[in-house]
Design an enzyme around this catalytic site. Sequence first.
Site, PDB file in Angstrom:
ATOM      1  N   ASP A  70       3.391  -2.145   8.479  1.00  0.00           N
ATOM      2  CA  ASP A  70       3.244  -0.835   9.130  1.00  0.00           C
ATOM      3  C   ASP A  70       3.058  -0.947  10.637  1.00  0.00           C
ATOM      4  O   ASP A  70       2.587  -0.018  11.273  1.00  0.00           O
ATOM      5  CB  ASP A  70       2.091  -0.038   8.491  1.00  0.00           C
ATOM      6  CG  ASP A  70       0.721  -0.670   8.734  1.00  0.00           C
ATOM      7  OD1 ASP A  70       0.657  -1.828   9.216  1.00  0.00           O
ATOM      8  OD2 ASP A  70      -0.292   0.003   8.447  1.00  0.00           O
TER       9      ASP A  70
ATOM     10  N   ARG B  12      56.400  34.144   5.273  1.00  0.00           N
ATOM     11  CA  ARG B  12      55.579  35.345   5.388  1.00  0.00           C
ATOM     12  C   ARG B  12      56.503  36.525   5.160  1.00  0.00           C
ATOM     13  O   ARG B  12      57.732  36.412   5.302  1.00  0.00           O
ATOM     14  CB  ARG B  12      54.927  35.418   6.768  1.00  0.00           C
ATOM     15  CG  ARG B  12      55.932  35.564   7.886  1.00  0.00           C
ATOM     16  CD  ARG B  12      55.289  35.644   9.258  1.00  0.00           C
ATOM     17  NE  ARG B  12      56.286  35.953  10.253  1.00  0.00           N
ATOM     18  CZ  ARG B  12      56.465  35.263  11.376  1.00  0.00           C
ATOM     19  NH1 ARG B  12      55.700  34.224  11.645  1.00  0.00           N
ATOM     20  NH2 ARG B  12      57.382  35.628  12.229  1.00  0.00           N
TER      21      ARG B  12
ATOM     22  N   ARG C  23      33.998  15.102   9.728  1.00  0.00           N
ATOM     23  CA  ARG C  23      33.256  14.646   8.543  1.00  0.00           C
ATOM     24  C   ARG C  23      33.730  13.283   8.067  1.00  0.00           C
ATOM     25  O   ARG C  23      34.756  12.787   8.514  1.00  0.00           O
ATOM     26  CB  ARG C  23      33.370  15.717   7.456  1.00  0.00           C
ATOM     27  CG  ARG C  23      32.618  16.990   7.851  1.00  0.00           C
ATOM     28  CD  ARG C  23      32.944  18.136   6.932  1.00  0.00           C
ATOM     29  NE  ARG C  23      32.728  17.775   5.535  1.00  0.00           N
ATOM     30  CZ  ARG C  23      33.210  18.474   4.509  1.00  0.00           C
ATOM     31  NH1 ARG C  23      33.946  19.554   4.733  1.00  0.00           N
ATOM     32  NH2 ARG C  23      32.976  18.092   3.278  1.00  0.00           N
TER      33      ARG C  23
ATOM     34  N   LYS D 294       4.561   4.142   2.720  1.00  0.00           N
ATOM     35  CA  LYS D 294       4.457   4.243   4.188  1.00  0.00           C
ATOM     36  C   LYS D 294       5.434   3.341   4.926  1.00  0.00           C
ATOM     37  O   LYS D 294       6.074   3.763   5.896  1.00  0.00           O
ATOM     38  CB  LYS D 294       3.020   3.911   4.615  1.00  0.00           C
ATOM     39  CG  LYS D 294       2.817   3.927   6.110  1.00  0.00           C
ATOM     40  CD  LYS D 294       1.368   3.747   6.517  1.00  0.00           C
ATOM     41  CE  LYS D 294       0.862   2.370   6.210  1.00  0.00           C
ATOM     42  NZ  LYS D 294      -0.508   2.158   6.692  1.00  0.00           N
TER      43      LYS D 294
ATOM     44  N   GLY E 260       0.823  -1.216   0.000  1.00  0.00           N
ATOM     45  CA  GLY E 260       0.000   0.000   0.000  1.00  0.00           C
ATOM     46  C   GLY E 260       0.854   1.261   0.000  1.00  0.00           C
ATOM     47  O   GLY E 260       2.010   1.252   0.414  1.00  0.00           O
TER      48      GLY E 260
ATOM     49  N   ARG F 237      -3.067   7.939   4.346  1.00  0.00           N
ATOM     50  CA  ARG F 237      -3.222   8.787   5.524  1.00  0.00           C
ATOM     51  C   ARG F 237      -1.909   9.387   6.006  1.00  0.00           C
ATOM     52  O   ARG F 237      -1.901  10.343   6.767  1.00  0.00           O
ATOM     53  CB  ARG F 237      -3.887   7.972   6.659  1.00  0.00           C
ATOM     54  CG  ARG F 237      -5.343   7.633   6.361  1.00  0.00           C
ATOM     55  CD  ARG F 237      -5.862   6.509   7.262  1.00  0.00           C
ATOM     56  NE  ARG F 237      -5.455   5.184   6.785  1.00  0.00           N
ATOM     57  CZ  ARG F 237      -5.770   4.039   7.392  1.00  0.00           C
ATOM     58  NH1 ARG F 237      -6.494   4.048   8.495  1.00  0.00           N
ATOM     59  NH2 ARG F 237      -5.372   2.882   6.892  1.00  0.00           N
TER      60      ARG F 237
ATOM     61  N   GLU G 233     -14.245  -4.776  10.084  1.00  0.00           N
ATOM     62  CA  GLU G 233     -13.483  -3.533   9.931  1.00  0.00           C
ATOM     63  C   GLU G 233     -14.259  -2.357  10.516  1.00  0.00           C
ATOM     64  O   GLU G 233     -15.503  -2.322  10.454  1.00  0.00           O
ATOM     65  CB  GLU G 233     -13.201  -3.271   8.446  1.00  0.00           C
ATOM     66  CG  GLU G 233     -12.161  -4.198   7.870  1.00  0.00           C
ATOM     67  CD  GLU G 233     -10.887  -4.199   8.694  1.00  0.00           C
ATOM     68  OE1 GLU G 233     -10.179  -3.187   8.708  1.00  0.00           O
ATOM     69  OE2 GLU G 233     -10.611  -5.215   9.353  1.00  0.00           O
TER      70      GLU G 233
ATOM     71  N   ASN H   5      -8.080  -6.016  16.165  1.00  0.00           N
ATOM     72  CA  ASN H   5      -7.220  -6.903  15.387  1.00  0.00           C
ATOM     73  C   ASN H   5      -5.879  -6.215  15.148  1.00  0.00           C
ATOM     74  O   ASN H   5      -5.824  -5.111  14.611  1.00  0.00           O
ATOM     75  CB  ASN H   5      -7.924  -7.180  14.049  1.00  0.00           C
ATOM     76  CG  ASN H   5      -7.023  -7.880  13.052  1.00  0.00           C
ATOM     77  OD1 ASN H   5      -6.160  -8.664  13.439  1.00  0.00           O
ATOM     78  ND2 ASN H   5      -7.237  -7.603  11.768  1.00  0.00           N
TER      79      ASN H   5
ATOM     80  N   GLY I 172      -6.763  -4.503  -1.511  1.00  0.00           N
ATOM     81  CA  GLY I 172      -7.031  -4.909  -0.137  1.00  0.00           C
ATOM     82  C   GLY I 172      -6.037  -5.935   0.375  1.00  0.00           C
ATOM     83  O   GLY I 172      -5.289  -6.542  -0.391  1.00  0.00           O
TER      84      GLY I 172
HETATM   85  C1  UD1 Z   1      -5.684  -3.532   8.855  1.00  0.00           C
HETATM   86  C2  UD1 Z   1      -6.748  -4.578   9.182  1.00  0.00           C
HETATM   87  C3  UD1 Z   1      -7.426  -4.197  10.496  1.00  0.00           C
HETATM   88  C4  UD1 Z   1      -6.388  -4.092  11.596  1.00  0.00           C
HETATM   89  C5  UD1 Z   1      -5.258  -3.148  11.205  1.00  0.00           C
HETATM   90  C6  UD1 Z   1      -4.119  -3.286  12.204  1.00  0.00           C
HETATM   91  C7  UD1 Z   1      -7.653  -5.410   7.044  1.00  0.00           C
HETATM   92  C8  UD1 Z   1      -8.763  -5.340   6.088  1.00  0.00           C
HETATM   93  N1  UD1 Z   1      -7.732  -4.616   8.117  1.00  0.00           N
HETATM   94  O1  UD1 Z   1      -6.350  -2.307   8.660  1.00  0.00           O
HETATM   95  O2  UD1 Z   1      -8.403  -5.172  10.846  1.00  0.00           O
HETATM   96  O3  UD1 Z   1      -7.003  -3.672  12.794  1.00  0.00           O
HETATM   97  O4  UD1 Z   1      -4.712  -3.484   9.911  1.00  0.00           O
HETATM   98  O5  UD1 Z   1      -3.094  -2.354  11.961  1.00  0.00           O
HETATM   99  O6  UD1 Z   1      -6.707  -6.153   6.848  1.00  0.00           O
HETATM  100  N2  UD1 Z   1      -1.585  -3.529   2.085  1.00  0.00           N
HETATM  101  C9  UD1 Z   1      -1.218  -4.196   0.932  1.00  0.00           C
HETATM  102  N3  UD1 Z   1      -2.074  -4.258  -0.110  1.00  0.00           N
HETATM  103  C10 UD1 Z   1      -3.325  -3.718  -0.046  1.00  0.00           C
HETATM  104  C11 UD1 Z   1      -3.703  -3.064   1.120  1.00  0.00           C
HETATM  105  C12 UD1 Z   1      -2.828  -2.988   2.181  1.00  0.00           C
HETATM  106  O7  UD1 Z   1      -0.106  -4.706   0.857  1.00  0.00           O
HETATM  107  O8  UD1 Z   1      -4.035  -3.839  -1.043  1.00  0.00           O
HETATM  108  C13 UD1 Z   1      -0.638  -3.463   3.193  1.00  0.00           C
HETATM  109  C14 UD1 Z   1      -0.254  -2.036   3.551  1.00  0.00           C
HETATM  110  O9  UD1 Z   1       0.919  -1.650   2.863  1.00  0.00           O
HETATM  111  C15 UD1 Z   1      -0.038  -2.115   5.055  1.00  0.00           C
HETATM  112  C16 UD1 Z   1      -0.887  -3.270   5.502  1.00  0.00           C
HETATM  113  O10 UD1 Z   1      -1.233  -3.999   4.340  1.00  0.00           O
HETATM  114  O11 UD1 Z   1       1.310  -2.396   5.371  1.00  0.00           O
HETATM  115  C17 UD1 Z   1      -2.148  -2.842   6.229  1.00  0.00           C
HETATM  116  O12 UD1 Z   1      -2.919  -2.006   5.383  1.00  0.00           O
HETATM  117  P1  UD1 Z   1      -3.724  -0.785   5.948  1.00  0.00           P
HETATM  118  O13 UD1 Z   1      -4.410  -0.136   4.817  1.00  0.00           O
HETATM  119  O14 UD1 Z   1      -2.871   0.038   6.811  1.00  0.00           O
HETATM  120  O15 UD1 Z   1      -4.825  -1.561   6.834  1.00  0.00           O
HETATM  121  P2  UD1 Z   1      -5.674  -0.975   8.049  1.00  0.00           P
HETATM  122  O16 UD1 Z   1      -6.755  -0.134   7.540  1.00  0.00           O
HETATM  123  O17 UD1 Z   1      -4.753  -0.388   9.043  1.00  0.00           O
HETATM  124 CA    CA Z   2      -2.573  -0.053   9.105  1.00  0.00          CA
END
Ligand code: UD1
Ligand code: CA
Length: 459
Positions: free
Chosen positions: A103, A438, A331, A22, A11, A15, A154, A169, A78
């Site tokens: 993250d 000098r 340095r 991120k 992702g 935000r 969610e 979660n 997702g």
């Molecule tokens: C997610 C969880 C939520 C949990 C929270 C904890 C889901 C649907 N929700 O929500 O239940 O409480 O984490 O922190 O899983 N990412 C991908 N591909 C995508 C989307 C996201 O690789 O298509 C990765 C992002 O880079 C990130 C992680 O997944 O590292 C979580 O994604 P994020 O969008 O932050 O999920 P949350 O809304 O925080």
């Molecule tokens: Ca997250």
Amino acid sequence: MINCALILAAGQGKRIKSKLPKVLHKVCGKEMVNHVIDTMREAGFQEVNVIIGKGADRVKSDTSSREVSYSLQEEQLGTGHAVMCAAEYLKDKKGTVAIFTGDAPLIQVDTVKKFLAYHEEEKNSATLLSSIVSDATGYGRIVRNGSEVVKIVEHKDCTPEQLQIKEINAGMYLFDIEELLASLKSLSNNNSQGEYYLTDVVGILKSQGRKLGALPIDFQETLGVNSRGELAIAEDIMRKRINKKHMDNGVTIIDPTSTYIGVDVEIGQDTIIYPNNVLEGKTIIGEDCILYPNCRICDSIVKDNVTVQSSVILNSEVGEGTDVGPFAYIRPESVIGKNTRIGDFVEIKKATIGDGTKVSHLTYIGDAEVGKDCNFGCGTVVVNYDGNKKHKTIVGDNVFVGCNTNLVSPVMVKNNSYIAAGSTITKEVPQGSLAIARAKQVNIDGWVEKRGLFKKKNK
Ligand code: UD1
Ligand code: CA
């Protein structure tokens, strides 16, 4: 059986409002995704596959030192979709896969080990980490029936009653690989965000009568970073952990709230750190050092018994018993010997300074090799740049450099020589000699009066 881990890092992180993906934002000097990779490895998950998408090249290059494999999620549909993109990676594997988000950098090795032990003892199909929090905003909620986990909902899909649930979660899961792959096929994106949620796998497994579990842990380990505010909270938590570790090892940190130490920094026993010090990168500080306030030391080795005050040291080495600062700037690629003094307003660049040499004030030494037990007078400048190229100066042992000397590079100053103050040295100074370069002083008698410039009060 080798347990493998998937780390979701595809992702962009809307935000956090950044050009940088991120998961590459740093917490205590290390990228969040690398924190997660390192923790998983240390907890025994040798094989790590990172799912990349947004900024894939950058994520790849910034994780390349970790020797992980990658799955590509071209479109971010997702977290469930992200795992589907790793199906190829998982397809011939059996046993347990850990799925962690890139993250959430605060999870600790011991917790991951306990998590795996619990999952195996319980013989669950899926186990997840949860946390009980007062403000669950933004997180998925764990819906239970009695003590049994039923599903995850969610935040954006919660009913008003579900919004009241305080168990969240953490986004950290252990799955039986075959069951996970089978249930991913039943995921839909029929929800408020139109995404394939990994969290829905939990409900799917439950509906198939599989055994599930959720292990609540300290919220400080589960914090997911979605915004700059949460990034600062994560930094604060990790900083406290790092400082505590050093204090437990016998380092005095006078004010831990204003001491910033990177995750990879090592510090010897009985070193004292005053407020406002920043230690970064692969820095190693020896024993019995004193870091007075306001130093930044990055990727450097500082040996035992060194004092540093209000100074910057970058990618360099400082020998035992040396004093640095206040207001010195060392340095990259400099090597400072033992028992030396690098004093106020001294800049050293890509130079070696021999043991016992004193460079006490207002001096620049760049692209030079300086021997032992020399003394540099105030205001010495190594003139290393001719406007086109850098040149090297070599100074032997026991050399006395008078104040306000210029050493025009390339030039050689041999052992046991003296340079008179105010000299501009352009030729070799032979061993044991005094160099004066000098203009000689001339006094013109009565000149002031002849010019009528005598001030009355001086008569
Ligand atoms: C997610 C969880 C939520 C949990 C929270 C904890 C889901 C649907 N929700 O929500 O239940 O409480 O984490 O922190 O899983 N990412 C991908 N591909 C995508 C989307 C996201 O690789 O298509 C990765 C992002 O880079 C990130 C992680 O997944 O590292 C979580 O994604 P994020 O969008 O932050 O999920 P949350 O809304 O925080
Ligand atoms: Ca997250």
